[in-house]
Design an enzyme around this catalytic site. Structure first.
Site, short mmCIF file in Angstrom:
data_model
loop_
_atom_site.label_atom_id
_atom_site.label_comp_id
_atom_site.label_asym_id
_atom_site.label_seq_id
_atom_site.Cartn_x
_atom_site.Cartn_y
_atom_site.Cartn_z
N LYS A 12 21.89 50.94 83.16
CA LYS A 12 22.00 52.16 82.12
C LYS A 12 23.00 51.91 81.25
O LYS A 12 23.74 51.10 81.59
CB LYS A 12 21.84 53.36 83.09
CG LYS A 12 20.69 53.73 84.09
CD LYS A 12 20.86 54.67 84.90
CE LYS A 12 19.60 55.30 85.60
NZ LYS A 12 19.76 56.22 86.63
N TYR A 52 10.79 59.07 82.59
CA TYR A 52 11.08 59.93 83.71
C TYR A 52 10.19 61.23 83.78
O TYR A 52 10.96 62.28 84.26
CB TYR A 52 12.47 60.30 83.61
CG TYR A 52 13.75 59.31 83.81
CD1 TYR A 52 13.79 58.96 85.09
CD2 TYR A 52 14.75 58.74 82.79
CE1 TYR A 52 14.77 58.01 85.56
CE2 TYR A 52 15.56 57.95 83.26
CZ TYR A 52 15.53 57.62 84.58
OH TYR A 52 16.55 56.82 84.82
N ASN A 115 24.99 56.58 87.39
CA ASN A 115 24.92 55.89 88.60
C ASN A 115 24.39 54.55 88.17
O ASN A 115 23.94 53.65 88.93
CB ASN A 115 24.03 56.38 89.40
CG ASN A 115 22.50 56.78 88.87
OD1 ASN A 115 22.13 56.61 87.87
ND2 ASN A 115 21.65 57.32 89.76
N HIS A 118 18.85 51.47 87.35
CA HIS A 118 17.78 52.28 87.74
C HIS A 118 16.70 50.93 88.39
O HIS A 118 16.78 49.93 88.12
CB HIS A 118 16.59 52.34 86.45
CG HIS A 118 15.33 52.63 86.77
ND1 HIS A 118 14.78 53.86 87.20
CD2 HIS A 118 14.16 52.02 86.52
CE1 HIS A 118 13.34 53.90 87.56
NE2 HIS A 118 13.16 52.62 87.01
N GLU A 129 6.07 51.33 84.86
CA GLU A 129 7.42 51.04 84.13
C GLU A 129 7.25 49.55 83.32
O GLU A 129 7.92 49.52 82.09
CB GLU A 129 8.63 51.13 84.83
CG GLU A 129 8.60 52.54 85.50
CD GLU A 129 9.73 52.68 86.58
OE1 GLU A 129 10.33 51.68 87.02
OE2 GLU A 129 9.95 54.07 86.80
#
Ligand code: GDP
Ligand code: MG
Length: 152
Positions: A12, A52, A115, A118, A129
């Site tokens: 990310k 998402y 965080n 992913h 994905e």
């Protein structure tokens, strides 16, 4: 036994900015997984909303999309035995405070909204994905070290 399961792993924006791309790649490489796709993306809001989509009713959704738009990300596809489940285990829990030390989030993150990485949560999600980010286009090749990773 499927050694061809694939998972979509993404560093990310905070992971890219903090210089963790190499570290995250190294962990998957050293574990024994095979890299079959890799690309840096500056994703559109539309792509992130699709990625998402299951979270769009959550109160944190706008914040999540803004976070993911804050800089480029690095997407990759890793292949190998139990890649989805093991990939998730290597990432750690969604909330880094609950992630065990030794996991990526447990070593490099503190808050759920930052965080670092992913990972797909199921084999079908992974295929979806990989379709979204890579148009399903991954590389096929024989990894020469494979016979030292999997028993005959
Ligand atoms: P993951 O599969 O472990 O990434 O977790 P989810 O699919 O449940 O959530 C996707 C991402 O949304 C997480 O990795 C976090 O970046 C973010 N997220 C989840 N829950 C929260 C939350 O409560 N607050 C914020 N700010 N972000 C969250
Ligand atoms: Mg998820």
């Amino acid at each position: 036994m499927s050694t061809t399961e694939q998972t979509y792993i993404m560093v990310k924006p905070d992971g890219v900015q903090r210089g963790l791309v190499g570290e995250i790649i190294a962990r998957f490489e050293k574990r024994g997984f095979k890299l079959v796709a890799l690309k840096m993306f500056t994703p559109s809001k539309e792509l992130l909303e699709k990625h998402y989509a299951d979270l769009k009713e959550k109160s944190f959704f706008p914040r999540l999309v803004a976070y993911m738009l804050s800089g480029p990300v690095v997407g990759m596809v890793w292949e190998g035995l139990d890649a989805v489940k093991t990939g998730r285990a290597m990432l750690g829990a969604t909330n880094p405070l609950a992630s065990a030390p030794g996991t990526i989030r447990g070593d490099y993150a503190l808050q759920v909204g930052m965080n670092v990485c992913h990972g797909s949560d199921a084999v079908e999600t992974a295929q979806h994905e990989i379709g979204l980010w890579f148009g399903g286009e991954v590389n096929q090749y024989k990894l020469s070290r494979q016979e030292w990773i999997y028993e005959a």
